[in-house]
Enzyme design. Structure first.
Site, PDB file in Angstrom:
ATOM      1  N   ASN A   1      25.645  71.784  31.626  1.00 47.44           N
ATOM      2  CA  ASN A   1      27.092  71.600  31.487  1.00 47.44           C
ATOM      3  C   ASN A   1      27.749  71.011  32.737  1.00 47.44           C
ATOM      4  OD1 ASN A   1      30.002  72.443  30.584  1.00 47.44           O
ATOM      5  ND2 ASN A   1      29.646  73.520  32.531  1.00 47.44           N
TER       6      ASN A   1
ATOM      7  N   ARG B   1      27.180  76.016  41.848  1.00 49.03           N
ATOM      8  CA  ARG B   1      26.721  75.449  43.131  1.00 49.03           C
ATOM      9  C   ARG B   1      27.205  76.296  44.309  1.00 49.03           C
ATOM     10  NH1 ARG B   1      29.999  69.737  43.655  1.00 49.03           N
ATOM     11  NH2 ARG B   1      31.870  70.415  42.585  1.00 49.03           N
TER      12      ARG B   1
ATOM     13  N   ASP C   1      22.793  73.963  42.585  1.00 48.51           N
ATOM     14  CA  ASP C   1      23.511  72.708  42.772  1.00 48.51           C
ATOM     15  C   ASP C   1      22.648  71.616  42.150  1.00 48.51           C
ATOM     16  OD1 ASP C   1      24.576  70.318  43.655  1.00 48.51           O
ATOM     17  OD2 ASP C   1      25.094  71.076  45.631  1.00 48.51           O
TER      18      ASP C   1
ATOM     19  N   TYR D   1      32.454  57.338  34.606  1.00 50.79           N
ATOM     20  CA  TYR D   1      32.259  58.552  33.796  1.00 50.79           C
ATOM     21  C   TYR D   1      31.618  58.200  32.434  1.00 50.79           C
ATOM     22  CZ  TYR D   1      33.449  63.004  31.532  1.00 50.79           C
ATOM     23  OH  TYR D   1      33.402  64.197  30.861  1.00 50.79           O
ATOM     24  N   GLY D   2      32.201  57.202  31.757  1.00 53.65           N
ATOM     25  CA  GLY D   2      31.666  56.801  30.453  1.00 53.65           C
ATOM     26  C   GLY D   2      30.226  56.316  30.566  1.00 53.65           C
TER      27      GLY D   2
ATOM     28  N   SER E   1      28.027  57.166  32.837  1.00 54.92           N
ATOM     29  CA  SER E   1      27.108  58.293  33.099  1.00 54.92           C
ATOM     30  C   SER E   1      26.838  59.086  31.831  1.00 54.92           C
ATOM     31  CB  SER E   1      27.694  59.216  34.183  1.00 54.92           C
ATOM     32  OG  SER E   1      28.800  59.946  33.685  1.00 54.92           O
TER      33      SER E   1
ATOM     34  N   SER F   1      29.823  63.602  26.511  1.00 60.08           N
ATOM     35  CA  SER F   1      31.244  63.318  26.272  1.00 60.08           C
ATOM     36  C   SER F   1      31.377  62.143  25.317  1.00 60.08           C
ATOM     37  CB  SER F   1      31.908  62.944  27.597  1.00 60.08           C
ATOM     38  OG  SER F   1      33.207  62.453  27.377  1.00 60.08           O
TER      39      SER F   1
HETATM   40  N1  LIG Z   1      37.291  68.806  29.796  1.00 62.25           N
HETATM   41  C1  LIG Z   1      37.035  67.851  28.906  1.00 62.25           C
HETATM   42  O1  LIG Z   1      37.925  67.381  28.158  1.00 62.25           O
HETATM   43  C2  LIG Z   1      35.635  67.313  28.763  1.00 62.25           C
HETATM   44  C3  LIG Z   1      35.424  66.325  27.777  1.00 62.25           C
HETATM   45  C4  LIG Z   1      34.144  65.834  27.596  1.00 62.25           C
HETATM   46  C5  LIG Z   1      33.102  66.316  28.360  1.00 62.25           C
HETATM   47  N2  LIG Z   1      33.332  67.268  29.322  1.00 62.25           N
HETATM   48  C6  LIG Z   1      32.177  67.743  30.091  1.00 62.25           C
HETATM   49  O2  LIG Z   1      32.129  69.156  30.060  1.00 62.25           O
HETATM   50  C7  LIG Z   1      31.453  69.632  31.225  1.00 62.25           C
HETATM   51  C8  LIG Z   1      32.278  70.730  31.888  1.00 62.25           C
HETATM   52  O3  LIG Z   1      33.482  70.143  32.350  1.00 62.25           O
HETATM   53  P1  LIG Z   1      34.851  70.949  32.526  1.00 62.25           P
HETATM   54  O4  LIG Z   1      35.885  70.181  31.787  1.00 62.25           O
HETATM   55  O5  LIG Z   1      34.648  72.384  32.262  1.00 62.25           O
HETATM   56  O6  LIG Z   1      35.111  70.645  34.092  1.00 62.25           O
HETATM   57  P2  LIG Z   1      35.389  71.626  35.318  1.00 62.25           P
HETATM   58  O7  LIG Z   1      36.355  72.686  34.943  1.00 62.25           O
HETATM   59  O8  LIG Z   1      35.709  70.700  36.450  1.00 62.25           O
HETATM   60  O9  LIG Z   1      33.971  72.308  35.557  1.00 62.25           O
HETATM   61  C9  LIG Z   1      32.878  71.564  36.022  1.00 62.25           C
HETATM   62  C10 LIG Z   1      31.806  72.518  36.465  1.00 62.25           C
HETATM   63  O10 LIG Z   1      30.693  71.743  36.939  1.00 62.25           O
HETATM   64  C11 LIG Z   1      30.363  72.221  38.224  1.00 62.25           C
HETATM   65  N3  LIG Z   1      29.687  71.229  39.044  1.00 62.25           N
HETATM   66  C12 LIG Z   1      30.124  70.032  39.491  1.00 62.25           C
HETATM   67  N4  LIG Z   1      29.186  69.458  40.265  1.00 62.25           N
HETATM   68  C13 LIG Z   1      28.139  70.317  40.314  1.00 62.25           C
HETATM   69  C14 LIG Z   1      26.883  70.310  40.959  1.00 62.25           C
HETATM   70  N5  LIG Z   1      26.508  69.310  41.752  1.00 62.25           N
HETATM   71  N6  LIG Z   1      26.058  71.366  40.759  1.00 62.25           N
HETATM   72  C15 LIG Z   1      26.415  72.395  39.992  1.00 62.25           C
HETATM   73  N7  LIG Z   1      27.613  72.486  39.380  1.00 62.25           N
HETATM   74  C16 LIG Z   1      28.454  71.446  39.542  1.00 62.25           C
HETATM   75  C17 LIG Z   1      31.684  72.682  38.840  1.00 62.25           C
HETATM   76  O11 LIG Z   1      31.452  73.526  39.955  1.00 62.25           O
HETATM   77  P3  LIG Z   1      32.558  73.739  41.119  1.00 62.25           P
HETATM   78  O12 LIG Z   1      33.524  74.774  40.613  1.00 62.25           O
HETATM   79  O13 LIG Z   1      31.742  74.196  42.261  1.00 62.25           O
HETATM   80  O14 LIG Z   1      33.222  72.413  41.347  1.00 62.25           O
HETATM   81  C18 LIG Z   1      32.253  73.414  37.632  1.00 62.25           C
HETATM   82  O15 LIG Z   1      31.654  74.673  37.503  1.00 62.25           O
HETATM   83  C19 LIG Z   1      31.242  68.405  32.112  1.00 62.25           C
HETATM   84  O16 LIG Z   1      29.921  67.930  31.946  1.00 62.25           O
HETATM   85  C20 LIG Z   1      32.240  67.397  31.557  1.00 62.25           C
HETATM   86  O17 LIG Z   1      31.866  66.071  31.812  1.00 62.25           O
HETATM   87  C21 LIG Z   1      34.579  67.779  29.526  1.00 62.25           C
END
Ligand SMILES: NC(=O)c1ccc[n+]([C@@H]2O[C@H](COP(=O)([O-])OP(=O)(O)OC[C@H]3O[C@@H](n4cnc5c(N)ncnc54)[C@H](OP(=O)(O)O)[C@@H]3O)[C@@H](O)[C@H]2O)c1
Length: 287
Positions: free
Chosen positions: A89, A40, A63, A187-188, A190, A131
């Site tokens: 993602n 974004r 975004d 979160y859950g 969504s 998730s």
């Molecule tokens: N970490 C876990 O344990 C876990 C477990 C289950 C599922 N997940 C899922 O895995 C995915 C990645 O999560 P992560 O853990 O890597 O989290 P993260 O490090 O916070 O990364 C999230 C990414 O999504 C981007 N994002 C947020 N809002 C956005 C928008 N409106 N448009 C475009 N990009 C956007 C963020 O961009 P910015 O840098 O600009 O904020 C970042 O690049 C998510 O869908 C999360 O729900 C994660």
């Protein structure tokens, strides 16, 4: 090989965390791929693409909550040959139902709808990173409510009506409880909706491979505040590095898959939509 001859894959929210790790794994393991890093922030995307140190990657401002941003990205992508895959993602974890649904469900829908016409019409793939919080949420709902999430014939209009209801309930845990929706964890909720949406979308596009998966419990900016709250290190809580979080998505991108519209665990095995399945337990074999 020129970009046009490669398998082109867009990953949203790929400037850090699991999205970045997915991009890295794709590039390392498949030399015939070209990755478009959606971010974004154009600047964060550019820096992430640079950090990957690869020729076969570039960034794209995207975004997922903005119609304008997504249509602009689609126009740019349409200048090149069809995409092999899209990985939805990008995600957030907040306590606000509206904000969380906007990214984790409606953002996935917005990007999918805009990019479906740009996917290879036979065998193109969509991977929605959801998730285990989704199935956990559904398991806390009343049996009546659970039916919506697991209904194989669920229509988008029904899911949409449910989303409208949640937007009305807002962030009032008691109101969710009264409606048989657990504590209404944003979160859950969504992610449960995103899993059911995936199944619906796959039904609309039987020639594509459209599935969802959890990355597992991964140490990223999304989960780190939780570790801090618990006063424990990510390792103590069993969180894995971002590279481990890419495995299930890589499976859904490149493996031969049976069926579609399914939800997979972090061990890349099928899992049910209405209860948690631990990695290593027998795969789910239902609808
Ligand atoms: N970490 C876990 O344990 C876990 C477990 C289950 C599922 N997940 C899922 O895995 C995915 C990645 O999560 P992560 O853990 O890597 O989290 P993260 O490090 O916070 O990364 C999230 C990414 O999504 C981007 N994002 C947020 N809002 C956005 C928008 N409106 N448009 C475009 N990009 C956007 C963020 O961009 P910015 O840098 O600009 O904020 C970042 O690049 C998510 O869908 C999360 O729900 C994660």
């Amino acid at each position: 090989m020129m970009e046009a001859d490669m398998r082109r894959i867009l990953v949203t929210g790929a400037n850090k965390g699991i999205g970045y790790a997915i991009a890295q794994a794709i590039l390392e393991e498949h030399s015939d791929t070209y990755v478009i890093l959606g971010a974004r922030s154009a600047e964060r995307g550019r820096r992430a693409a640079e950090a990957l140190g690869e020729q076969r990657v570039r960034s794209l401002e995207l975004d997922v909550v903005s119609d304008d941003s997504v249509s602009r990205a689609a126009r740019v992508l349409a200048e090149d040959p069809p995409l092999y895959a899209v990985v939805n993602n990008a995600g957030v974890m907040t306590d606000d139902v509206r904000e969380t649904l906007a990214v984790n469900l409606l953002g996935v829908r917005r990007v999918s709808e805009a990019l479906l016409p740009l996917l290879q019409p036979d065998g193109g793939r969509i991977v929605n990173v959801t998730s285990a919080a989704g199935p956990n949420f559904v398991s806390q709902c009343s049996p009546e409510r659970q039916k919506l999430f697991v209904d194989p014939q669920l229509e988008w209009t029904e899911l949409q009506a449910f989303v409208e209801l949640c937007l009305k309930l807002g962030n009032d845990a008691k109101a969710y409880e009264a409606k048989g929706l657990g504590n209404g964890n944003a979160y859950g909720l969504s992610k449960a909706c995103a899993n059911s949406y995936t199944r619906w979308l796959a039904r609309q596009h039987p020639r594509l491979h459209i599935n969802a998966c959890t990355p597992g419990f991964i140490d990223t900016d999304l989960t780190r505040p939780y570790a801090q709250q618990q006063g424990k290190s990510p390792e103590e809580l069993g969180m894995k590095p971002a590279s481990a979080g890419a495995r299930s998505t890589l499976h859904l991108l490149f493996a031969e898959l049976k069926g579609h519209g399914h939800y997979y665990g972090s061990d890349a095995q099928r899992s049910p939509l209405d209860r948690y399945r631990s990695p290593g337990d027998p795969p789910y074999t239902g609808d």
